[in-house]
Design a protein around this motif. Sequence first.
Motif, PDB file in Angstrom:
ATOM      1  N   LEU A  48       0.795  -1.221   0.000  1.00 13.34           N
ATOM      2  CA  LEU A  48       0.000   0.000   0.000  1.00 13.34           C
ATOM      3  C   LEU A  48       0.832   1.278   0.000  1.00 13.34           C
ATOM      4  CD1 LEU A  48      -2.751  -0.989   2.624  1.00 13.34           C
ATOM      5  CD2 LEU A  48      -2.652  -1.490   0.169  1.00 13.34           C
ATOM      6  N   ALA A  49       2.133   1.177   0.150  1.00 11.22           N
ATOM      7  CA  ALA A  49       2.981   2.368   0.291  1.00 11.22           C
ATOM      8  C   ALA A  49       3.919   2.507  -0.898  1.00 11.22           C
ATOM      9  CB  ALA A  49       3.768   2.286   1.605  1.00 11.22           C
ATOM     10  N   ASP A  50       3.342   2.670  -2.091  1.00  8.39           N
ATOM     11  CA  ASP A  50       4.150   2.724  -3.305  1.00  8.39           C
ATOM     12  C   ASP A  50       5.193   3.832  -3.269  1.00  8.39           C
ATOM     13  OD1 ASP A  50       2.266   0.844  -3.952  1.00  8.39           O
ATOM     14  OD2 ASP A  50       1.597   1.814  -5.797  1.00  8.39           O
ATOM     15  N   GLU A  51       4.831   4.967  -2.637  1.00 12.10           N
ATOM     16  CA  GLU A  51       5.754   6.103  -2.654  1.00 12.10           C
ATOM     17  C   GLU A  51       7.059   5.797  -1.918  1.00 12.10           C
ATOM     18  OE1 GLU A  51       2.694   6.931   0.661  1.00 12.10           O
ATOM     19  OE2 GLU A  51       2.810   5.928  -1.284  1.00 12.10           O
ATOM     20  N   LEU A  52       7.046   4.831  -1.025  1.00 11.54           N
ATOM     21  CA  LEU A  52       8.279   4.464  -0.327  1.00 11.54           C
ATOM     22  C   LEU A  52       9.265   3.763  -1.254  1.00 11.54           C
ATOM     23  CD1 LEU A  52       6.858   3.048   3.033  1.00 11.54           C
ATOM     24  CD2 LEU A  52       7.552   5.392   2.504  1.00 11.54           C
ATOM     25  N   HIS A  53       8.742   3.145  -2.310  1.00 12.11           N
ATOM     26  CA  HIS A  53       9.567   2.318  -3.189  1.00 12.11           C
ATOM     27  C   HIS A  53       9.702   2.908  -4.593  1.00 12.11           C
ATOM     28  CE1 HIS A  53       8.740  -0.471   0.050  1.00 12.11           C
ATOM     29  NE2 HIS A  53       7.449  -0.456  -0.229  1.00 12.11           N
ATOM     30  N   GLY A  54       8.986   3.982  -4.877  1.00 11.11           N
ATOM     31  CA  GLY A  54       9.010   4.570  -6.213  1.00 11.11           C
ATOM     32  C   GLY A  54       7.986   3.975  -7.166  1.00 11.11           C
ATOM     33  N   ALA A  55       7.428   2.828  -6.801  1.00 14.10           N
ATOM     34  CA  ALA A  55       6.405   2.149  -7.602  1.00 14.10           C
ATOM     35  C   ALA A  55       5.922   0.966  -6.766  1.00 14.10           C
ATOM     36  CB  ALA A  55       6.964   1.672  -8.937  1.00 14.10           C
ATOM     37  N   TYR A  56       4.902   0.291  -7.245  1.00  5.75           N
ATOM     38  CA  TYR A  56       4.444  -0.906  -6.547  1.00  5.75           C
ATOM     39  C   TYR A  56       5.444  -2.027  -6.777  1.00  5.75           C
ATOM     40  CZ  TYR A  56       1.469  -4.851  -5.226  1.00  5.75           C
ATOM     41  OH  TYR A  56       0.963  -5.999  -4.646  1.00  5.75           O
ATOM     42  N   PRO A 125       0.922   3.649   9.270  1.00  7.60           N
ATOM     43  CA  PRO A 125       1.617   2.499   9.853  1.00  7.60           C
ATOM     44  C   PRO A 125       2.960   2.881  10.460  1.00  7.60           C
ATOM     45  CG  PRO A 125       1.841   2.479   7.475  1.00  7.60           C
ATOM     46  CD  PRO A 125       0.872   3.579   7.804  1.00  7.60           C
ATOM     47  N   ASN A 126       3.322   2.194  11.518  1.00  9.39           N
ATOM     48  CA  ASN A 126       4.617   2.397  12.164  1.00  9.39           C
ATOM     49  C   ASN A 126       5.660   1.563  11.436  1.00  9.39           C
ATOM     50  OD1 ASN A 126       6.878   2.437  13.759  1.00  9.39           O
ATOM     51  ND2 ASN A 126       5.820   2.047  15.682  1.00  9.39           N
ATOM     52  N   LEU A 127       6.422   2.213  10.564  1.00 12.38           N
ATOM     53  CA  LEU A 127       7.425   1.526   9.751  1.00 12.38           C
ATOM     54  C   LEU A 127       8.835   1.955  10.120  1.00 12.38           C
ATOM     55  CD1 LEU A 127       5.640   1.746   6.268  1.00 12.38           C
ATOM     56  CD2 LEU A 127       5.472  -0.062   7.995  1.00 12.38           C
ATOM     57  N   PHE A 128       9.012   2.432  11.350  1.00 10.01           N
ATOM     58  CA  PHE A 128      10.330   2.873  11.783  1.00 10.01           C
ATOM     59  C   PHE A 128      11.342   1.737  11.753  1.00 10.01           C
ATOM     60  CE2 PHE A 128       7.749   6.313  13.497  1.00 10.01           C
ATOM     61  CZ  PHE A 128       8.544   7.421  13.239  1.00 10.01           C
ATOM     62  N   ARG A 129      10.893   0.516  12.027  1.00 12.88           N
ATOM     63  CA  ARG A 129      11.831  -0.617  12.052  1.00 12.88           C
ATOM     64  C   ARG A 129      12.452  -0.876  10.691  1.00 12.88           C
ATOM     65  NH1 ARG A 129       7.842  -5.448  13.560  1.00 12.88           N
ATOM     66  NH2 ARG A 129       6.805  -3.728  14.591  1.00 12.88           N
ATOM     67  N   TYR A 130      11.778  -0.385   9.619  1.00  8.64           N
ATOM     68  CA  TYR A 130      12.303  -0.562   8.270  1.00  8.64           C
ATOM     69  C   TYR A 130      12.969   0.702   7.739  1.00  8.64           C
ATOM     70  CZ  TYR A 130       8.858  -4.286   8.765  1.00  8.64           C
ATOM     71  OH  TYR A 130       8.133  -5.351   9.226  1.00  8.64           O
ATOM     72  N   GLY A 131      12.999   1.755   8.569  1.00  5.93           N
ATOM     73  CA  GLY A 131      13.625   3.006   8.164  1.00  5.93           C
ATOM     74  C   GLY A 131      12.706   3.956   7.413  1.00  5.93           C
ATOM     75  N   TYR A 132      11.415   3.647   7.343  1.00  9.57           N
ATOM     76  CA  TYR A 132      10.485   4.462   6.562  1.00  9.57           C
ATOM     77  C   TYR A 132       9.698   5.462   7.406  1.00  9.57           C
ATOM     78  CZ  TYR A 132      11.162   0.957   2.858  1.00  9.57           C
ATOM     79  OH  TYR A 132      11.682   0.124   1.910  1.00  9.57           O
ATOM     80  N   GLY A 133       9.826   5.419   8.714  1.00  9.53           N
ATOM     81  CA  GLY A 133       9.065   6.324   9.565  1.00  9.53           C
ATOM     82  C   GLY A 133       7.612   5.898   9.674  1.00  9.53           C
ATOM     83  N   SER A 134       6.710   6.872   9.647  1.00  6.96           N
ATOM     84  CA  SER A 134       5.277   6.595   9.753  1.00  6.96           C
ATOM     85  C   SER A 134       4.546   7.392   8.668  1.00  6.96           C
ATOM     86  CB  SER A 134       4.747   6.971  11.138  1.00  6.96           C
ATOM     87  OG  SER A 134       3.380   6.658  11.256  1.00  6.96           O
ATOM     88  N   PRO A 135       4.562   6.894   7.430  1.00 11.16           N
ATOM     89  CA  PRO A 135       3.979   7.648   6.322  1.00 11.16           C
ATOM     90  C   PRO A 135       2.450   7.704   6.421  1.00 11.16           C
ATOM     91  CG  PRO A 135       4.552   5.445   5.613  1.00 11.16           C
ATOM     92  CD  PRO A 135       5.102   5.589   7.004  1.00 11.16           C
ATOM     93  N   GLN A 136       1.863   8.692   5.804  1.00 16.35           N
ATOM     94  CA  GLN A 136       0.410   8.780   5.686  1.00 16.35           C
ATOM     95  C   GLN A 136      -0.005   8.194   4.335  1.00 16.35           C
ATOM     96  OE1 GLN A 136      -1.631  12.376   6.688  1.00 16.35           O
ATOM     97  NE2 GLN A 136      -0.057  13.061   8.129  1.00 16.35           N
ATOM     98  N   LEU A 137      -0.926   7.240   4.386  1.00 18.68           N
ATOM     99  CA  LEU A 137      -1.367   6.551   3.183  1.00 18.68           C
ATOM    100  C   LEU A 137      -2.861   6.791   2.998  1.00 18.68           C
ATOM    101  CD1 LEU A 137       0.441   3.139   3.885  1.00 18.68           C
ATOM    102  CD2 LEU A 137       1.363   5.164   2.725  1.00 18.68           C
ATOM    103  N   PRO A 138      -3.247   7.786   2.189  1.00 19.45           N
ATOM    104  CA  PRO A 138      -4.671   8.080   1.990  1.00 19.45           C
ATOM    105  C   PRO A 138      -5.391   6.914   1.317  1.00 19.45           C
ATOM    106  CG  PRO A 138      -3.289   9.897   1.248  1.00 19.45           C
ATOM    107  CD  PRO A 138      -2.384   8.730   1.474  1.00 19.45           C
ATOM    108  N   GLY A 139      -6.568   6.568   1.839  1.00 22.14           N
ATOM    109  CA  GLY A 139      -7.310   5.429   1.348  1.00 22.14           C
ATOM    110  C   GLY A 139      -8.185   5.741   0.150  1.00 22.14           C
ATOM    111  N   HIS A 140      -9.019   4.751  -0.218  1.00 21.92           N
ATOM    112  CA  HIS A 140      -9.862   4.817  -1.403  1.00 21.92           C
ATOM    113  C   HIS A 140     -11.294   4.445  -1.023  1.00 21.92           C
ATOM    114  CE1 HIS A 140      -6.227   4.943  -4.032  1.00 21.92           C
ATOM    115  NE2 HIS A 140      -5.709   4.253  -3.028  1.00 21.92           N
ATOM    116  N   HIS A 141     -12.196   4.605  -1.980  1.00 18.54           N
ATOM    117  CA  HIS A 141     -13.599   4.244  -1.762  1.00 18.54           C
ATOM    118  C   HIS A 141     -14.060   3.338  -2.903  1.00 18.54           C
ATOM    119  CE1 HIS A 141     -13.339   7.910   0.782  1.00 18.54           C
ATOM    120  NE2 HIS A 141     -14.172   7.233   1.549  1.00 18.54           N
TER     121      HIS A 141
END
Length: 260
Positions: A48-56, A125-141
């Motif tokens: 769900l966090a594509d922006e962390l990786h540049g793509a899915y 999500p708390n992703l500090f253990r992976y070095g990503y911090g806690s990004p905001q991931l806006p959902g969908h409908h």
Amino acid sequence: MANLQLLPEPLSVRGEIPFYHAKSAEEFRADVYERYDELVTRQTALHLADELHGAYPLQAVADYVLGQLPPGEDLTLADVGCSVGRLAAELLRAHPGAAVYGIDFSYQMLRQARAYWVQGETLRPNLFRYGYGSPQLPGHHLTRLQFALARAEALPFPDHSLDAVVNSFLIDRLPNPLAAFAEWMRVLRPGGRVITLSPLNFLRPEAWREWHPPVKLLHALQAAGWEVLDWTDPLWLTEPMDVRGNAIQWSTLAFTLLRR
């Protein structure tokens, strides 16, 4: 548009997730995929966090599945072992008139999937253990996307009601993969398809003896009456692990079966 009313009355409902298996307290304790902080956050970061990786990172999974679907737009599809719902959402976004059902045995995965894809919640999500911090991931409908808890070998759908059953990273986690394929044949219409991707990374030694090399699985599926439309081995996938670039390379088997 495809029928959204296939699911019968559930055994129970928890957090708006219908249960079609009476999952016991012992089953909850034994299921590693009910561990929110460990497994659900990991799946959230991956899917769900594509922006962390540049793509899915697993776009190749979606591309393979979408390329193997039966023809038509108003399809009725089930993603079995849907995790946090990414592949199910990709199916619906590619076929807006479809009815798409996400099935999993983990309540925590389903709860996260519904919150993000259907209710439009912003996840943090708390992703500090992976070095990503806690990004905001806006959902969908995506209101034509439904999630439910059931076993892969005992789906809640009527006979001959689905156009395709898709699954990824699932069959090597099942105690009896052939029982699941028999169930999927039951729920598929004639001409329906099963689309599978798996690294065949079995958990039990006896499963390795039974299904490795994969030609054993191929012969068993053909003997069970399936027609093999595609057999791709390997389909390589890269699963990122952290911000440093550590990753897992998966050699997956991808195949498509036709129900005659």
